[in-house]
Motif scaffolding. Structure first.
Motif, PDB file in Angstrom:
ATOM      1  N   ARG A 254      84.655 -49.821   0.914  1.00 59.43           N
ATOM      2  CA  ARG A 254      84.501 -49.223  -0.428  1.00 59.43           C
ATOM      3  C   ARG A 254      85.574 -48.162  -0.689  1.00 59.43           C
ATOM      4  N   ASP A 255      86.026 -47.466   0.392  1.00 57.71           N
ATOM      5  CA  ASP A 255      87.073 -46.467   0.221  1.00 57.71           C
ATOM      6  C   ASP A 255      88.405 -47.133  -0.110  1.00 57.71           C
ATOM      7  N   LEU A 256      88.668 -48.275   0.547  1.00 62.37           N
ATOM      8  CA  LEU A 256      89.879 -49.028   0.228  1.00 62.37           C
ATOM      9  C   LEU A 256      89.857 -49.513  -1.221  1.00 62.37           C
ATOM     10  N   GLN A 257      88.717 -50.029  -1.623  1.00 66.82           N
ATOM     11  CA  GLN A 257      88.614 -50.539  -2.982  1.00 66.82           C
ATOM     12  C   GLN A 257      88.817 -49.419  -4.001  1.00 66.82           C
ATOM     13  N   ALA A 258      88.200 -48.265  -3.756  1.00 71.39           N
ATOM     14  CA  ALA A 258      88.335 -47.139  -4.682  1.00 71.39           C
ATOM     15  C   ALA A 258      89.785 -46.651  -4.742  1.00 71.39           C
ATOM     16  N   ALA A 259      90.464 -46.608  -3.584  1.00 70.12           N
ATOM     17  CA  ALA A 259      91.857 -46.170  -3.563  1.00 70.12           C
ATOM     18  C   ALA A 259      92.752 -47.136  -4.322  1.00 70.12           C
ATOM     19  N   CYS A 260      92.504 -48.431  -4.148  1.00 67.75           N
ATOM     20  CA  CYS A 260      93.294 -49.430  -4.876  1.00 67.75           C
ATOM     21  C   CYS A 260      93.077 -49.306  -6.381  1.00 67.75           C
ATOM     22  N   GLU A 261      91.854 -49.056  -6.780  1.00 65.57           N
ATOM     23  CA  GLU A 261      91.576 -48.914  -8.209  1.00 65.57           C
ATOM     24  C   GLU A 261      92.271 -47.683  -8.785  1.00 65.57           C
ATOM     25  N   LEU A 262      92.262 -46.577  -8.052  1.00 63.02           N
ATOM     26  CA  LEU A 262      92.913 -45.373  -8.532  1.00 63.02           C
ATOM     27  C   LEU A 262      94.419 -45.573  -8.696  1.00 63.02           C
ATOM     28  N   LEU A 263      95.013 -46.313  -7.760  1.00 65.16           N
ATOM     29  CA  LEU A 263      96.457 -46.538  -7.802  1.00 65.16           C
ATOM     30  C   LEU A 263      96.837 -47.791  -8.588  1.00 65.16           C
ATOM     31  N   GLN A 264      95.803 -48.527  -9.037  1.00 65.41           N
ATOM     32  CA  GLN A 264      96.010 -49.788  -9.758  1.00 65.41           C
ATOM     33  C   GLN A 264      96.820 -50.781  -8.910  1.00 65.41           C
ATOM     34  N   LEU A 265      96.433 -50.852  -7.635  1.00 60.82           N
ATOM     35  CA  LEU A 265      97.008 -51.830  -6.718  1.00 60.82           C
ATOM     36  C   LEU A 265      96.124 -53.074  -6.718  1.00 60.82           C
ATOM     37  N   SER A 266      96.727 -54.244  -6.871  1.00 61.20           N
ATOM     38  CA  SER A 266      95.937 -55.470  -6.895  1.00 61.20           C
ATOM     39  C   SER A 266      95.576 -55.956  -5.502  1.00 61.20           C
ATOM     40  N   ASP A 267      96.320 -55.514  -4.473  1.00 63.03           N
ATOM     41  CA  ASP A 267      96.121 -56.019  -3.120  1.00 63.03           C
ATOM     42  C   ASP A 267      96.150 -54.855  -2.139  1.00 63.03           C
ATOM     43  N   PRO A 268      95.070 -54.654  -1.353  1.00 68.27           N
ATOM     44  CA  PRO A 268      95.097 -53.573  -0.368  1.00 68.27           C
ATOM     45  C   PRO A 268      96.164 -53.772   0.700  1.00 68.27           C
ATOM     46  N   ALA A 269      96.606 -55.016   0.904  1.00 63.83           N
ATOM     47  CA  ALA A 269      97.658 -55.288   1.891  1.00 63.83           C
ATOM     48  C   ALA A 269      99.023 -55.134   1.233  1.00 63.83           C
ATOM     49  N   SER A 270      99.267 -53.958   0.637  1.00 62.03           N
ATOM     50  CA  SER A 270     100.531 -53.696  -0.046  1.00 62.03           C
ATOM     51  C   SER A 270     101.530 -53.084   0.924  1.00 62.03           C
ATOM     52  N   THR A 271     102.806 -53.171   0.581  1.00 59.30           N
ATOM     53  CA  THR A 271     103.855 -52.567   1.392  1.00 59.30           C
ATOM     54  C   THR A 271     103.933 -51.070   1.098  1.00 59.30           C
ATOM     55  N   PRO A 272     104.547 -50.294   1.988  1.00 61.53           N
ATOM     56  CA  PRO A 272     104.726 -48.863   1.693  1.00 61.53           C
ATOM     57  C   PRO A 272     105.461 -48.619   0.389  1.00 61.53           C
ATOM     58  N   GLU A 273     106.438 -49.465   0.079  1.00 60.14           N
ATOM     59  CA  GLU A 273     107.193 -49.290  -1.160  1.00 60.14           C
ATOM     60  C   GLU A 273     106.310 -49.535  -2.377  1.00 60.14           C
ATOM     61  N   GLN A 274     105.440 -50.539  -2.303  1.00 61.18           N
ATOM     62  CA  GLN A 274     104.537 -50.817  -3.418  1.00 61.18           C
ATOM     63  C   GLN A 274     103.539 -49.682  -3.615  1.00 61.18           C
ATOM     64  N   VAL A 275     103.043 -49.121  -2.511  1.00 60.33           N
ATOM     65  CA  VAL A 275     102.100 -48.005  -2.615  1.00 60.33           C
ATOM     66  C   VAL A 275     102.788 -46.793  -3.245  1.00 60.33           C
ATOM     67  N   LYS A 276     103.996 -46.502  -2.805  1.00 53.46           N
ATOM     68  CA  LYS A 276     104.721 -45.357  -3.357  1.00 53.46           C
ATOM     69  C   LYS A 276     104.999 -45.543  -4.845  1.00 53.46           C
ATOM     70  N   HIS A 277     105.402 -46.748  -5.232  1.00 53.18           N
ATOM     71  CA  HIS A 277     105.678 -47.025  -6.644  1.00 53.18           C
ATOM     72  C   HIS A 277     104.402 -46.842  -7.478  1.00 53.18           C
ATOM     73  N   ALA A 278     103.271 -47.341  -6.968  1.00 58.02           N
ATOM     74  CA  ALA A 278     102.010 -47.208  -7.695  1.00 58.02           C
ATOM     75  C   ALA A 278     101.623 -45.735  -7.845  1.00 58.02           C
ATOM     76  N   PHE A 279     101.837 -44.942  -6.801  1.00 54.93           N
ATOM     77  CA  PHE A 279     101.524 -43.514  -6.878  1.00 54.93           C
ATOM     78  C   PHE A 279     102.383 -42.821  -7.931  1.00 54.93           C
ATOM     79  N   TYR A 280     103.688 -43.111  -7.930  1.00 53.09           N
ATOM     80  CA  TYR A 280     104.572 -42.478  -8.908  1.00 53.09           C
ATOM     81  C   TYR A 280     104.161 -42.827 -10.333  1.00 53.09           C
ATOM     82  N   GLN A 281     103.727 -44.072 -10.528  1.00 48.21           N
ATOM     83  CA  GLN A 281     103.303 -44.484 -11.870  1.00 48.21           C
ATOM     84  C   GLN A 281     102.114 -43.649 -12.338  1.00 48.21           C
TER      85      GLN A 281
END
Length: 340
Positions: A254-281
């Motif tokens: 549930r923590d993974l799901q909530a974090a993905c929703e906050l960052l608007q990530l479609s896949d929890p298995a994202s790369t570090p670059e994708q996570v950073k880009h989502a955070f900046y957005q």
């Protein structure tokens, strides 16, 4: 629940630790093995450490450190961060399996060496006073006396900032000179944060038996040379907190799901670059520099930042961090410097 104290290499010997497992009702340690590494654990009568009163927290921290020092008498030990709880022996084995290669490599690097910390302090009031009496600053202060009150106030604030800048520069220069001398005596070292203005340097040294005499001699020599201006303290032997601390935490789906929703990530298995880009957005909208003093935006920025830290750790641990379809919690871990 299993309280985890430390991770050790297994050499076939059994260990008969004294009764120091503070989290356990009976005070006894257990070993949970996975191949040639093992975790020193105990049952825990304490369900969690985050909401304890400060007095209890500090008492338990001291007993945690005593327990790790007891383990150190028998074996090379990678200290595990205070308050680490896992749900079962199976979860402990999962941690050992995930981190096996890093645990083995770090234990080999440490070997029989131990940590000694060199803390250097001074009287900051004396240093500030000396800087305030420097000709440039003294002249500036004299000029302020002839200014109107409002301009004088701004000038005094500017002087305060200048004095603090000079203080930090002087401390950094002195710290670097001391570190240059101290580290000739040891092969591995690192700077730890200073606690306040009274501390000049806090140097952690990984010390073998053959290096200890040289380090002690160097600390004594520096103490004699600097007289009352600086105070030196050599603390140890300690487990290698600054070089080999292990952090491990359970992450619920549930923590993974909530974090993905906050960052608007479609896949929890994202790369570090994708996570950073989502955070900046997301940060572009809720960062205090953009949103100002809006309490809701600030609260959202804090949540987004926490989600970013979690998903960054998950991304860095891929593919060892399993993201299957079950609802079992996952384990995040790392080994490195970090304290008790």
């Amino acid at each position: 629940m299993k309280y985890v104290y430390g991770i050790i290499p297994v050499n076939g010997a059994e260990y008969d630790y004294d009764t120091l497992a503070f989290a356990a009702p009976d005070g006894r340690f257990e070993l949970v093995r996975d191949g040639d590494v093992a975790a020193v654990v105990s049952e825990s009568a304490i369900a969690g450490f985050t909401d304890l009163p400060r007095g209890d927290l500090m008492r338990y921290l001291a007993r945690h450190q005593e327990a790790i020092e007891e383990i150190m008498d028998y074996s090379t030990v990678l200290p595990v961060k205070f308050g680490t709880l896992l749900e079962s022996d199976d979860q402990v084995r999962t941690l050992l399996n995930l981190g096996h290669d890093d645990f083995q490599r770090t234990a080999k690097m440490i070997g029989s060496a131990v940590e000694f910390d060199v803390a250097v302090t001074w009287d900051p009031a004396d240093v500030f006073a000396a800087i305030a009496n420097e000709p440039e600053i003294a002249a500036f202060k004299e000029q302020l006396a002839a200014l109107p009150p409002e301009e004088s106030l701004r000038g005094r604030m500017a002087i305060g900032q200048l004095v603090k800048t000079r203080f930090d520069e002087r401390r950094t220069q002195l710290r670097d000179e001391l570190v240059n001398e101290l580290t000739h005596a040891v092969s591995q070292w690192q700077l730890n944060p200073v606690m306040d203005d009274s501390m000049v340097a806090n140097v952690a040294c990984l010390v073998s038996d053959s290096q200890l005499s040289a380090l002690e001699h160097k600390v004594y020599e520096l103490d004699e040379r600097h007289g009352d201006r600086l105070q030196f303290r050599l603390v140890g032997p300690l487990p290698a907190y600054s070089f080999a601390s292990v952090e491990a935490r359970l992450v619920q789906p549930r923590d993974l799901q909530a974090a993905c929703e906050l960052l608007q990530l479609s896949d929890p298995a994202s790369t570090p670059e994708q996570v950073k880009h989502a955070f900046y957005q997301q940060a572009r909208v809720v960062h205090p520099d953009v949103a100002g003093d809006d309490p809701a935006a600030l609260s959202q920025f804090v949540r987004v930042t926490e989600a970013y830290r979690l998903m960054s750790a998950v991304a860095q641990q891929m593919p060892a961090f399993p993201l299957g379809g079950d609802n079992a919690p996952r384990i995040l871990w790392r080994v490195g410097g970090g304290g008790g």
